[in-house]
Every structure is written in structure tokens, then in C-alpha cells.
Design an enzyme around this catalytic site. Structure first.
Site: not given
Length: 255
Positions: A141, A153
Site C-alpha cells: 500500500s 495497518y
């Protein structure tokens, strides 16, 4: 295209979003695709049906990657579905979203189990099935290079970047390439705010050079390159697939 004719692929988290788009693209390129899902059987079957209706081949594999036995269950189903064939392409896509600095220990552990522990042990188990010249592709990401409040995350995705580089070096002697794709702001269930927040897509477009929100197919096409013979001399890389996110001001700065 038929770059993957006769090949096989496993896509984790393939029942929806990026995973479904990746599974559909690899199947369109000729691969038999194992469509992994955690709990949403109906969505996984819909992905398989879409692939088959387009002339491709796929089968579902259920496994809760949060559980201690999740990877074992995954490979039991995968090996059965492959029917003695090797696994040519592994795509570690499954992930859950993480919270910020106020995250509980339970939540922290859950996110790391799914996003980091599972990909590591999936690769470990897959190495006996992957032939020399196989492909491993991890989905990271953009939050690894720009800051977001959801630090748990982001930490897991940073771990995937490191995993990819290290594996590429270790597995190079077998001709196995390992690459990582870092999507930008892409329209998925995880980014539901794009539809829920008024003006969000327009706001994103203003900070993206190509002027729009990413779509799952944009990411799937990049995965297809790394899965194809064309990527034979590319390994250990993190590829930003984000339309030119945060490249700088689009207009001239006047002082």
C-alpha cells in the site's frame, strides 16, 4: 492474452475488490485460479462464476487466515484443487484494515496475523509447490510512504515490502521472482469513504496526476505483468500503481 495458458495461480482474498479483479485478470490470461476467501462464500462463488462465464477456469478455497490452522486449511484446499499440478503464481492480497495508536492488543495481533504472519507462512508452504521460475506477488500500500492515522495497518504493509526484497534475494537462485505492488487510492470496500464522503473522488483527483481514483482493474493489470514471462528480469521491486499520487502541485508556484 494467453501468457499464463497452462499455468496455475492462487489469489488470497479473491472474493471481492482487488483480489477479485486480480483473479479475473489472471484467469483471462489463461491461468487456473484458486479463489481464496475467508468467510464470504457467496462472493467467492460469484468470482468463480464470473471467471467461468468469461471462459476461464477457477475454483474456490476457504480458509480463515486469522486462525492458527488457517494456512494449513488453505493448502489442503489448494492442493486438492490443483490435482497434482504445481502452483506457478502466488498473489498475497488478503488483508484487514488496522486502527491507530489507540488499537487494542487483540486488534493489533489480528491485523498482523492476517496481513503479515499469513503471507509469510503461505510463501513458506508454497515453496514446495512453486516451480523454478515461479512468481510471488505481494500487495502492499501507498501508506508505507505517506502517513495515515491507521498506523497498525501501515506497519503491516511496510513488513510486506521488506519481505518481498528479502525473498527476491533468497529465491533468485531458483529463478523465482518476488515483487510488491503498492496501490494508491483505489475504489474498494476498504475505501468505502470514496462513496460515503461527499466530494471525496473529486478531492482525490486533485492530488493524482492522472486525475481520477484508481480502479481494481488498474492494480490487476500490474499484477498480470509481474505474473507474465515479460517480467522475467524484474525482482525485488516495489511498484507504485497510483496514477501519480502526491507528485506535487499541478500548477506553477508563485512566490
Amino acid at each position: 492474452m494467453a501468457d499464463l495458458a497452462g499455468k496455475t495461480a492462487l489469489v488470497t482474498g479473491a472474493s471481492r475488490g482487488l483480489g477479485r479483479a486480480i483473479a479475473e485478470r489472471l484467469a483471462a490470461d489463461g491461468a487456473l485460479v484458486a479463489v481464496h476467501y475467508g468467510t464470504n462464500k457467496a462472493a467467492a462463488l460469484a468470482t468463480v462464476a464470473a471467471i467461468e462465464s468469461a471462459g476461464g477456469q477457477a475454483f474456490p478455497v476457504a480458509a480463515d487466515l486469522e486462525r492458527d490452522d488457517g494456512v494449513d486449511v488453505l493448502f489442503d484446499g489448494l492442493v486438492a484443487g490443483l490435482g497434482g499440478r504445481p502452483l506457478d503464481v502466488l498473489v498475497n492480497n488478503a488483508a484487514v484494515f488496522g486502527e491507530g495508536i489507540d488499537a487494542s492488543e487483540e486488534h493489533f495481533d489480528r491485523v498482523f496475523r492476517v496481513n503479515v504472519r499469513a503471507p509469510f507462512f503461505i510463501v513458506q508452504r508454497a515453496l514446495s509447490l512453486l516451480p523454478d521460475g515461479g512468481r510471488i506477488i505481494n500487495i502492499s500500500s501507498g501508506v508505507t510512504w505517506f502517513a495515515v492515522p491507521e498506523v497498525v495497518y501501515a506497519m503491516t504493509k511496510g513488513a510486506l515490502n521488506v519481505l518481498g526484497r528479502s525473498l527476491a534475494n533468497t529465491l533468485g537462485e531458483r529463478g523465482i521472482t518476488v515483487n510488491t505492488i503498492s496501490p494508491g487510492i483505489t475504489r474498494t470496500d476498504m475505501n468505502a469513504w470514496l462513496d460515503d464522503v461527499p466530494g471525496a473522488p473529486e478531492g482525490v483527483a486533485r492530488i493524482v496526476a492522472l486525475g481520477r481514483v484508481g480502479e481494481p482493474v488498474d492494480i490487476a493489470d500490474a499484477v498480470a505483468f509481474f505474473a507474465s514471462p515479460d517480467s522475467r528480469w524484474v525482482t525485488g521491486q516495489v511498484l507504485d500503481v497510483n496514477g501519480g499520487l502526491y507528485l506535487g502541485p499541478k500548477a506553477a508556484l508563485h512566490h
